[in-house]
Write an enzyme that holds these catalytic residues in place. Structure first.
Site, PDB file in Angstrom:
ATOM      1  N   THR A  20      -0.638   1.737  -9.841  1.00  0.00           N
ATOM      2  CA  THR A  20      -0.442   1.311  -8.451  1.00  0.00           C
ATOM      3  C   THR A  20       0.132  -0.103  -8.398  1.00  0.00           C
ATOM      4  O   THR A  20       0.942  -0.432  -7.533  1.00  0.00           O
ATOM      5  CB  THR A  20      -1.789   1.323  -7.696  1.00  0.00           C
ATOM      6  N   SER A 115      -5.766  -8.254 -11.245  1.00  0.00           N
ATOM      7  CA  SER A 115      -6.254  -8.350  -9.883  1.00  0.00           C
ATOM      8  C   SER A 115      -7.777  -8.324  -9.775  1.00  0.00           C
ATOM      9  O   SER A 115      -8.443  -9.181 -10.321  1.00  0.00           O
ATOM     10  CB  SER A 115      -5.620  -7.244  -9.049  1.00  0.00           C
ATOM     11  N   HIS A 116      -8.310  -7.294  -9.104  1.00  0.00           N
ATOM     12  CA  HIS A 116      -9.752  -7.248  -8.843  1.00  0.00           C
ATOM     13  C   HIS A 116     -10.553  -6.754 -10.041  1.00  0.00           C
ATOM     14  O   HIS A 116     -11.777  -6.754  -9.994  1.00  0.00           O
ATOM     15  CB  HIS A 116     -10.013  -6.335  -7.644  1.00  0.00           C
ATOM     16  N   ASP A 279      -9.635 -11.967  -3.944  1.00  0.00           N
ATOM     17  CA  ASP A 279      -9.785 -11.283  -5.226  1.00  0.00           C
ATOM     18  C   ASP A 279      -9.185 -12.094  -6.378  1.00  0.00           C
ATOM     19  O   ASP A 279      -8.753 -13.225  -6.198  1.00  0.00           O
ATOM     20  CB  ASP A 279      -9.170  -9.881  -5.161  1.00  0.00           C
ATOM     21  N   ASP A 281      -6.418 -12.212  -8.126  1.00  0.00           N
ATOM     22  CA  ASP A 281      -5.078 -12.799  -8.080  1.00  0.00           C
ATOM     23  C   ASP A 281      -4.696 -13.284  -6.682  1.00  0.00           C
ATOM     24  O   ASP A 281      -3.549 -13.660  -6.447  1.00  0.00           O
ATOM     25  CB  ASP A 281      -4.037 -11.806  -8.598  1.00  0.00           C
ATOM     26  N   ASP A 283      -4.459 -11.839  -3.689  1.00  0.00           N
ATOM     27  CA  ASP A 283      -3.676 -11.101  -2.691  1.00  0.00           C
ATOM     28  C   ASP A 283      -4.540 -10.320  -1.705  1.00  0.00           C
ATOM     29  O   ASP A 283      -4.031  -9.757  -0.749  1.00  0.00           O
ATOM     30  CB  ASP A 283      -2.620 -10.197  -3.355  1.00  0.00           C
ATOM     31  N   ARG A 284      -5.850 -10.289  -1.941  1.00  0.00           N
ATOM     32  CA  ARG A 284      -6.708  -9.551  -1.012  1.00  0.00           C
ATOM     33  C   ARG A 284      -7.676 -10.477  -0.304  1.00  0.00           C
ATOM     34  O   ARG A 284      -7.935 -11.595  -0.758  1.00  0.00           O
ATOM     35  CB  ARG A 284      -7.553  -8.559  -1.773  1.00  0.00           C
ATOM     36  N   THR A 346      -0.283   4.417  -1.025  1.00  0.00           N
ATOM     37  CA  THR A 346      -1.074   3.269  -1.471  1.00  0.00           C
ATOM     38  C   THR A 346      -0.266   2.373  -2.410  1.00  0.00           C
ATOM     39  O   THR A 346       0.435   2.857  -3.292  1.00  0.00           O
ATOM     40  CB  THR A 346      -2.329   3.792  -2.195  1.00  0.00           C
ATOM     41  N   GLU A 365      -3.555  -2.633   4.015  1.00  0.00           N
ATOM     42  CA  GLU A 365      -4.216  -1.541   3.321  1.00  0.00           C
ATOM     43  C   GLU A 365      -5.716  -1.636   3.551  1.00  0.00           C
ATOM     44  O   GLU A 365      -6.266  -2.728   3.689  1.00  0.00           O
ATOM     45  CB  GLU A 365      -3.946  -1.616   1.827  1.00  0.00           C
ATOM     46  N   LYS A 378       0.807  -8.666  -0.548  1.00  0.00           N
ATOM     47  CA  LYS A 378      -0.307  -8.928   0.342  1.00  0.00           C
ATOM     48  C   LYS A 378      -0.807 -10.329   0.028  1.00  0.00           C
ATOM     49  O   LYS A 378      -0.550 -10.851  -1.050  1.00  0.00           O
ATOM     50  CB  LYS A 378      -1.391  -7.868   0.187  1.00  0.00           C
TER      51      LYS A 378
HETATM   52  C1  VG1 Z   1      -6.033  -0.270  -5.366  1.00  0.00           C
HETATM   53  C2  VG1 Z   1      -6.060  -0.210  -3.855  1.00  0.00           C
HETATM   54  C3  VG1 Z   1      -4.662  -0.391  -3.300  1.00  0.00           C
HETATM   55  C4  VG1 Z   1      -4.068  -1.703  -3.823  1.00  0.00           C
HETATM   56  C5  VG1 Z   1      -4.126  -1.710  -5.338  1.00  0.00           C
HETATM   57  C6  VG1 Z   1      -3.641  -3.006  -5.931  1.00  0.00           C
HETATM   58  O1  VG1 Z   1      -5.253   0.772  -5.866  1.00  0.00           O
HETATM   59  O2  VG1 Z   1      -6.596   1.006  -3.422  1.00  0.00           O
HETATM   60  O3  VG1 Z   1      -4.708  -0.364  -1.898  1.00  0.00           O
HETATM   61  O4  VG1 Z   1      -2.737  -1.847  -3.406  1.00  0.00           O
HETATM   62  O5  VG1 Z   1      -5.473  -1.504  -5.777  1.00  0.00           O
HETATM   63  O6  VG1 Z   1      -4.309  -4.083  -5.372  1.00  0.00           O
HETATM   64  P1  VG1 Z   1      -5.874   2.132  -6.455  1.00  0.00           P
HETATM   65  O7  VG1 Z   1      -4.726   2.907  -7.018  1.00  0.00           O
HETATM   66  O8  VG1 Z   1      -6.883   1.730  -7.481  1.00  0.00           O
HETATM   67  O9  VG1 Z   1      -6.537   2.803  -5.311  1.00  0.00           O
HETATM   68  V1  VG1 Z   1      -4.622  -5.445  -6.316  1.00  0.00           V
HETATM   69  O10 VG1 Z   1      -5.288  -6.569  -5.350  1.00  0.00           O
HETATM   70  O11 VG1 Z   1      -5.421  -4.756  -7.552  1.00  0.00           O
HETATM   71  O12 VG1 Z   1      -3.085  -5.982  -6.920  1.00  0.00           O
HETATM   72 CO    CO Z   2      -5.150  -8.354  -6.145  1.00  0.00          CO
END
Ligand code: VG1
Ligand code: CO
Length: 542
Positions: A20, A115-116, A279, A281, A283-284, A346, A365, A378
């Site tokens: 993603t 990211s998270h 989060d 990085d 972006d959330r 997504t 999102e 984001k």
């Molecule tokens: C998740 C979230 C999605 C977001 C993605 C990356 O993806 O559901 O909405 O864009 O993380 O966000 P998934 O495929 O695990 O549902 V981040 O802040 O990790 O760059």
């Molecule tokens: Co992120």
């Protein structure tokens, strides 16, 4: 100065398909011989060569960030890259990287982040490539990169000492310019252009209190500079502000589970007026008012309804967009304002064309990602500032604003149930079996609810005509409920099943899990989640 460049023989490594949001793996996988190098060389191949280009580089500071940045620099130098703009100490939040790519007219950028996902030697690491518009590479690019990983036989890397990234200014690695910049400055300037900082400063000076939890991730320095520095929030308003390689052992995911201490404080007797978290990085965002948690889908809708409070959006929005699983609270606002509303798969990469083409100004999102056309990612702190700007203009509490919103639009009760680390075969079978039944389901019942529609979401990009299939199973019910099931594309262990639940209602004072009880039961009836995953309950409820 001539620099020695080594051509290293290698072989394709399985599993380098970006998900993603970039390629994510266990840190030790990224540290294994050739893994990072193979992927970086594949990026160069996937973008048609890097020679002569200008790139941005930075990451969220997690374990292996600094070492990986040096590898990227040596490989960029070997490739003939003209200039790399690097955040000091190889740090950049994702939205700040997006801004730098745009502002400095770079050809693209590499962001080192998972990211998270937790960090550290036993945690996760990741690499994302962003294109010249500042946004995540679209599927056409990520699939070319992936193809390159499958045929790679050699990568090139300069033999050189580490570049000192602690000192701001230009140095060289061979012929390549390494331009080390302060990670915060350009981003903070952009925020000052978008928002009414005077109104926000006045609100804070008037006694409005806030707490921002940076979760020991990348937003600490940004939030300190802007919220405490520029806007005058008292020192200590930003907590866990120092980025740590393992995020202090925490899980830098801003939701009521992982940011529980903040949510507890916001529900307590001495709660500040406003709470937020970001989060890994940056972006959330998570928004919490005194005594009220703001569901990300509602946050998006409330921002859309009130965006004109901020100077940059005072002229109105061109359109709005949400990812498919995100609640339709946004659609109601769009309808009232007469705005086009797009539904995308997504992942932020699907918003890029809509933003570039001027079809959407605001995107979001359900996973707590919100942003606008100011960058192509984001942007967690942007969302926090947007909320503060709205509150400052409207002179209203978060709770009163939401209640006012629900009173005029109705409430889309919403929740996401995650089943993490599920056996991948079992999770795939669950989705595959359900997909096979889709055609027969409309008109039938699930736990007493009548199914109106059932499909596997596919998206036709209105700008470039590309089609993305298999983006999640979607069920509409005659009572205004909606259910979505999909598998996560960001995990690194087993599969994560995400179940998205929504119920439209005219009242707004029920507990969401209660209001969603019927559609939760329908999900179980349709997908047999308990027996197939072997779980009694979700691991995470947001
Ligand atoms: C998740 C979230 C999605 C977001 C993605 C990356 O993806 O559901 O909405 O864009 O993380 O966000 P998934 O495929 O695990 O549902 V981040 O802040 O990790 O760059
Ligand atoms: Co992120």
């Amino acid at each position: 100065m001539t620099m020695q460049i080594n051509s290293v023989q290698t072989q394709p490594i399985d599993g380098q398909k970006p998900g993603t949001s970039g390629l994510r793996k266990k840190t030790h996988v990224f540290q294994a011989p050739h893994f990072l190098e193979n992927f970086i060389q594949s990026i160069w191949l996937g973008i048609g060569g890097a020679a002569g280009k200008t790139l941005v580089l930075g990451g969220d500071g997690r374990h292996f960030n600094a070492e990986a940045a040096q590898v990227v620099l040596r490989m960029a130098a070997a490739e003939g890259v003209a200039r790399v703009i690097v955040g000091q100490n190889a740090l950049l939040s994702t939205p700040a990287a997006s801004n730098l790519i745009r502002k400095r007219k770079a050809d693209g950028g590499i962001i080192l982040s998972a990211s998270h996902n937790p960090g550290g030697p036993d945690g996760d690491f990741g690499v994302k490539y962003n294109t010249a518009n500042g946004g995540p590479a679209p599927e056409s690019v990520t699939s070319t990169i992936y193809d390159a990983t499958r045929t790679l036989s050699e990568y090139r890397i300069a033999v050189a000492q580490d570049v000192d990234l602690s000192v701001i200014g230009e140095t060289r690695l061979g012929e390549m310019v390494v331009d080390v910049v302060d990670p915060v400055t350009d981003y903070a300037e952009l925020m000052a252009e978008l928002f009414d900082f005077d109104a926000m400063r006045a609100m804070i000076a008037g006694g409005f209190t806030l707490r921002f939890d940076a979760m020991h991730a990348i937003t600490g320095p940004y939030a300190k500079a802007i919220l405490e520095g520029t806007l005058g929030a008292p020192e200590g308003s930003v907590i866990n502000a120092v980025p740590l390689p393992d995020f202090g052992g925490g899980h830098p995911d801003p939701n009521p589970i992982w940011a529980k201490p903040l949510v507890d404080e916001m529900m307590g007797p001495d709660a500040p007026d406003f709470g937020a978290a970001s989060d890994g990085d940056g972006d959330r965002n998570m928004i919490v008012g005194r005594g009220i948690y703001v569901t990300p889908s509602d946050s998006l809708a409330a921002i859309a309804a009130n965006a004109t409070c901020a100077p940059a959006y005072a002229g109105g929005l061109k359109g709005v967009a949400r990812s498919m699983p995100t609640s339709r609270a946004l659609d109601r606002v769009a309808e009232k304002l007469g705005l086009p509303c797009y539904e995308t798969p997504t992942g932020w990469k699907f918003f890029g064309n809509l933003l570039d083409d001027g079809r959407a100004t605001l995107c979001g999102e359900e996973s707590a990602g919100t942003g606008s056309d100011h960058v192509r990612e984001k942007d967690g702190l942007w969302a926090v500032l947007m909320w503060l700007n709205i509150l400052a203009k409207r002179q209203i509490s978060v709770k009163a604003l939401l209640e006012d919103h629900w009173a005029s639009y109705g409430r889309n009760y919403y929740s996401r149930h995650d089943y993490e680390g599920v056996d991948a075969a079992a999770a795939n079978a669950l989705v595959d079996d359900l997909r096979a039944q889709l055609g027969d389901l409309p008109g039938t019942q699930a736990a007493g609810l009548t199914i109106e529609s059932a499909d596997d979401f596919a998206y036709d990009d209105p700008v470039d005509g590309s089609r993305s299939e298999g983006q999640g199973l979607r069920f509409g019910f005659t009572n205004g409920a909606r259910l979505v099931l999909r598998l996560s594309g960001t995990g690194t262990e087993g599969a994560t099943l995400r179940v998205y639940l929504e119920q439209l209602a005219e009242d707004y004072d029920r507990d969401p899990q209660e209001a969603l009880a019927d559609v939760i039961a329908a999900a179980e009836a349709l997908a047999q989640i308990k027996s197939r995953t072997g779980r009694d309950a979700p691991d995470v409820i947001t």
